[in-house]
Design an enzyme around this catalytic site. Sequence first.
Site, mmCIF file in Angstrom:
data_model
loop_
_atom_site.group_PDB
_atom_site.id
_atom_site.type_symbol
_atom_site.label_atom_id
_atom_site.label_comp_id
_atom_site.label_asym_id
_atom_site.label_seq_id
_atom_site.Cartn_x
_atom_site.Cartn_y
_atom_site.Cartn_z
ATOM 1 N N PHE A 246 0.825 -1.221 0.000
ATOM 2 C CA PHE A 246 0.000 0.000 0.000
ATOM 3 C C PHE A 246 0.856 1.267 0.000
ATOM 4 O O PHE A 246 0.418 2.318 0.471
ATOM 5 C CB PHE A 246 -0.977 -0.006 1.184
ATOM 6 N N ALA B 278 0.983 -2.303 -13.731
ATOM 7 C CA ALA B 278 0.289 -3.172 -14.686
ATOM 8 C C ALA B 278 0.449 -2.647 -16.111
ATOM 9 O O ALA B 278 0.834 -3.386 -17.023
ATOM 10 C CB ALA B 278 -1.177 -3.307 -14.323
ATOM 11 N N ASN C 98 -8.145 -8.139 -15.978
ATOM 12 C CA ASN C 98 -8.792 -9.290 -15.343
ATOM 13 C C ASN C 98 -9.841 -8.759 -14.365
ATOM 14 O O ASN C 98 -9.515 -8.374 -13.249
ATOM 15 C CB ASN C 98 -7.763 -10.155 -14.612
ATOM 16 N N PRO C 99 -11.086 -8.706 -14.803
ATOM 17 C CA PRO C 99 -12.127 -8.083 -13.972
ATOM 18 C C PRO C 99 -12.242 -8.697 -12.578
ATOM 19 O O PRO C 99 -12.505 -7.997 -11.607
ATOM 20 C CB PRO C 99 -13.407 -8.320 -14.771
ATOM 21 N N GLN D 155 -9.437 -5.485 -6.124
ATOM 22 C CA GLN D 155 -8.646 -4.301 -5.766
ATOM 23 C C GLN D 155 -9.532 -3.098 -5.501
ATOM 24 O O GLN D 155 -9.266 -2.310 -4.603
ATOM 25 C CB GLN D 155 -7.684 -3.960 -6.906
ATOM 26 N N GLY E 265 -4.850 2.998 -14.406
ATOM 27 C CA GLY E 265 -4.536 2.479 -13.074
ATOM 28 C C GLY E 265 -5.771 2.047 -12.308
ATOM 29 O O GLY E 265 -6.841 2.636 -12.438
ATOM 30 N N VAL E 266 -5.617 1.022 -11.497
ATOM 31 C CA VAL E 266 -6.725 0.418 -10.768
ATOM 32 C C VAL E 266 -6.560 0.531 -9.253
ATOM 33 O O VAL E 266 -7.510 0.808 -8.538
ATOM 34 C CB VAL E 266 -6.832 -1.085 -11.172
ATOM 35 N N GLY E 267 -5.350 0.316 -8.757
ATOM 36 C CA GLY E 267 -5.158 0.093 -7.324
ATOM 37 C C GLY E 267 -5.364 1.312 -6.453
ATOM 38 O O GLY E 267 -5.910 1.215 -5.364
ATOM 39 N N GLU E 268 -4.901 2.454 -6.916
ATOM 40 C CA GLU E 268 -4.945 3.643 -6.057
ATOM 41 C C GLU E 268 -6.337 4.267 -6.026
ATOM 42 O O GLU E 268 -6.799 4.750 -4.998
ATOM 43 C CB GLU E 268 -3.958 4.704 -6.569
#
Lengths: 331, 762, 158
Positions: free
Chosen positions: B245, B515, B655-656, B662, B726-729
């Site tokens: 994180f 990614a 990858n949904p 996430q 981006g996905v994670g943040e």
Amino acid sequence: MRDFSYFRASSVDEARNAVLQAGGALLAGGTTLLDLAKCGVAEPATVVDITHLSGLGEINVDASSAVIGALARMGDVADHTQIRAAFPAVAESLSLAASAQLRNMATIGGNLLQRTRCPYFRDPATFPACNKRNPGSGCPAIGGVTRNHAVLGTSDACIATYPGDLAVALVAFDAFVDLGSRKVSVDDFFLLPGDTPDRETVLGRGEMIVGIGIPASAAARNSTYLKVRDRQSYEFAAASAAVGVELEADGKTVRDIRVALGGVATKPWRARAVEQALIGKALDVETVERASGLAMEGAVSHGGNRYKIELAPRVVARAILKMAQNVGGLA
Amino acid sequence: MTIMETRKHGDASDGMIGGRQTRFEGQLKVTGAATYALEYPVEGLAHAVLVQSTIPAGQVVSIDTSKALEAPGVLLVLTPEDDLGLTTASDWHGNRPENQPYHPLPREVRFNGESIATVIAETREQAVEAAKLLDIVYAEAPSVASLDDPNAGEGKAVDMLNVAWGDAEAALAAAPVMIEAEYSTPREYHVAMEPHGLTVKWDGDQLTVWEPSQWSHGMARSYAEWFAIPYENVRLISPFIGGGFGSKGAALAYSAVAAFAARKLGRPVKLAVTRPQNFTSYGGRAATRQTIRLGATEDGVLQAIVHRGASETSTYADWPEQTGAATSILYKVENFSSQHRIVPVNTVTPGALRGPGKNPSAYGIECAMDELAWKLGMDPLDLRLKNYADRDYQSGKPWSTRRLREALMEGAEAFGWSKRSHQPRSMREGRTLIGWGIGCGTFPVIQAPSEAMIRILGNGRVEVVSGAIDMGQGTYTILAQTAADVFGVPVSQVDVKLGDSRLPGSAIAGGSMLAGSILGAVHKAATAARDELIGLALSDANSPLRDTGANTLTFGDGRISVSRGEGPSLTLPELMAALGRDELEIRRNTLPDGATAQEHHQAWTTMAKVRGPTMGDYSMHSWCAHFAEVRVDEDFGTVRVSRMVSAFDCGRLYNPRLVESQWRGGIIMGIGQALLEEGLVDQRNGRMMNSNVGDYLVPTNSDIPDIQVISVGVPDFNASALGGKGVGEVGIVGVAPAIANAVFHATGKRVRDLPITLEKLI
Amino acid sequence: MTRTIHLSLDINGRRHELDVEPRVTLLDALREELALTGTKKGCDQGQCGACTCHVDGKRVLSCLTLAAQVEGRQITTIEGIAAENGDLHPVQAAFIENDAFQCGYCTPGQIMSAVACIREGHAGSDEEIREYMSGNLCRCGAYNSIVAAVREAAEAVR
């Protein structure tokens, strides 16, 4: 943890004798002792393991009382059908405490003896002064971060909150602690900090809790434990209340009522003033709320914990109203 | 609209990019076989423990180590007396002071909880006990405990964070409707479930480090520089990371100490940072405060935004938690002014924690928009749509893709927003007040180069090799899917090797950049390997495909065949056998052609080649809209989130199944931020008083409702080679204001300082 | 070395002999002495659940259990719940299928807790699962999927 020797006791007498040696400490569930040993608060020289003793884990409930062995696990008591029926507040206080894993480990005797979560108490490296750990050295909590500290029963020497739930339910229903050679009411078992916050109970050297007893009563049968906290689960109480209510045959007038508070006091706190104000009365929202305010008589805040003075009476009132409703006695 | 319905996998398409392949390394993780940093069997380990300061500022005058050294099992004690002979390493950007000595156990104490000594013993238990025997004498100096300390002052302006266009003050003064409010957030912490720590081992001047890492190459560089050894001599191994994180992107002071101790003792050393020590061994999110003034017309058209923010930093380094980072980008506004200051206090330097900058920034602007909507008598959704930004007003550039409108609309639809009554306190069940709130979020697309290797083995297995890491985002899985896609083989035929600084270079797993970066490199390498195979297959004398007359070949269903479907078809092992090859290896990177060796090194070990969201022709960001329902106990002030719907534009999803996880993870961390998380500091000595997970509260399972997540994104090929953003943040950004706004709607009380704990509502 | 005691521990149906100091916890014995590192150390203070394993079939925290204390008990760790032939336990399979983890560090503890939760009969509703799984923190935030996995596994076991 300090290096210690490990001794597995095979009888109560053997355990008592072993723990009389300098630095002896009883190990039951381990959830308090090992935690405090890791913090550097407990420094046992000998750990006396009593978890393998037989005969101290029984739970017996009859029409007059419940008798629970000191080594019964919290989880087993919480799930015990007869305890749940005759003493719901006791069962709920256990279910709402800790996590399923901890409840499988911690024993009833050990649960009563759990020690405060005061972060100053738990950090001896940073705060060598602490009247609980080091009598006369001072209280670093006063003037510090006090969100979880007590507002009732405090002294200039200590404002640490008694953290447990079970003892709150027990004190409400006049339970006693069985020390083998004597029995002491739960209320008397725990001491106010006064000038000696290092003395938390009347347990003497070489004494050991062998069990607890809870007299059956109509109030205990119609009881609840209400716990309010920031998280939905797995947290100590911001404020909690154990309440039991018995009505007269008229279905309105209070014959017996028990009220005790947790999370707000230095020991499990019986709120007799609230009880006295409601005995002989019919319960309606206003009466209950007014009486519940009496729970905070003598409360003193230390800044961050001021909210408890507001919160605790509301918890008490909610619990009383719930129990009144439960027996159809809410006007 | 794509609502992510959970469905069974097993479909062949699950293995392709965009499929719902289950987690590639799942079996290892559910059986306990995944090996984390402190779990490697290393012979002859010694155990190190840290000793941290108990004063906020001053000098370590002396440390008497004699008793500790006499304690059983003790091998070594290191204190500020010991010159470790280390040199200061580069910062993230690769800047490095000349020959500056590095003292990871400093004599000067700068915050309470700073590591000042280490005890190394045969067992951890022995080291812990011996550490208590150190007799430390301090000379304490005046200190500033926190942002709330009256002596903290106003701090210093961060000029590069001054952003302005139009004439904000004048437009504000002229605006018919104005709101002004101050918002604050406390210190927040990562609390990755795996505590920090490392195992280090020297073989001559070769150093092996097992350490959880979001950036194996960047961290390896620090070790090389500290110890003045060639970068190639360091091997940092980190195939599994128990959550980061943002906290595991840099080698830290204790890392240097452990490595020094191992060299001094001539045996490997394991150093486990205890859970309480984790709270001060590296920084969490800085405490912030910000004042926002919004001016609008009577019908809700924004005229001006004036923002003034400040965040806590340490006395020895500047870390701005940019409270204006989202303020400038969420809405259309012609007049804007934002400034940010940093206020040095005696704390460990704060760091990046999920959604850095954007997160507290969105909390401010999204609460302020709600306050404006209330003042205008407008629906908060309508206000947001009315001021929808048609372009990036700060950079002046067009959006690459921005489907925030779709996120708002589809999220609102799924949530049932249209049934919301405007009035606070209008929904209740008994003593429980119910409220609904919206919060939008954003996070920039950050681009970075990466390198990857593809190896095709004689047995037909395809290996993807990269020094990139997987801390749960799904790197293993999406790389396997990418290779499977390119070679037309099932994922089960692919092996993925990650998490080792000796492997091909990679961007950091941070800032949601990995990614997009690594997939680009892997796809490029895999495509090149496929092209090479095709070339060989069509030209090699022994290839059955040579005489087909085809000019290309098709890879699919595990076979290589002529595109028209006629003629021979071979499996990968059959083709490799025919070609007489037991291995084909291709390495590719996404640096510009002709990059020098030095540029390669720089690209993987520093942030020098990282590109921001507006460095090209477009302004590129991920977007989201959160809809929260809260239940507030009117008497107790306790808030529980009972429902949550969040819609995201993160471009194409590789990858949904993993993306949904996430997103939910970010939302849950946001729920913690909104309601629970707060570092409590003793104002007298700067000590963090809840440095454990029983007192620093993160959400438990029972605090979390079912969370519906919706994807509204479309591929954005400006953002990345394969179209993802981006996905994670972004998942956490906007959650706290959605909840705060819902609490206002439930109770009529506006809580402007996080977390919204019960005492603020009773 | 300081004083050590000899222990014989029954772990996953196998006997393990070890010499450790009396103060060594079950968690450290597993991880440091027996190379059974599937059981995780998240807090070492009884606050996170990552170290959950079973003693005589009941879930407990190995960080607050002395190794010496459990001599004579049956200990089960994450390494011991799959079938002999390697087939995953239904809870393990459900965790993969439902993507009930990300980083994987809390996962062994979650799974050991979930197996016990189902066995205890505390997986009757989502609400009950949430409450009885609340002693296992997951910072990646896989809670929704954990609930789904436990629900699914409970149905499979039933």
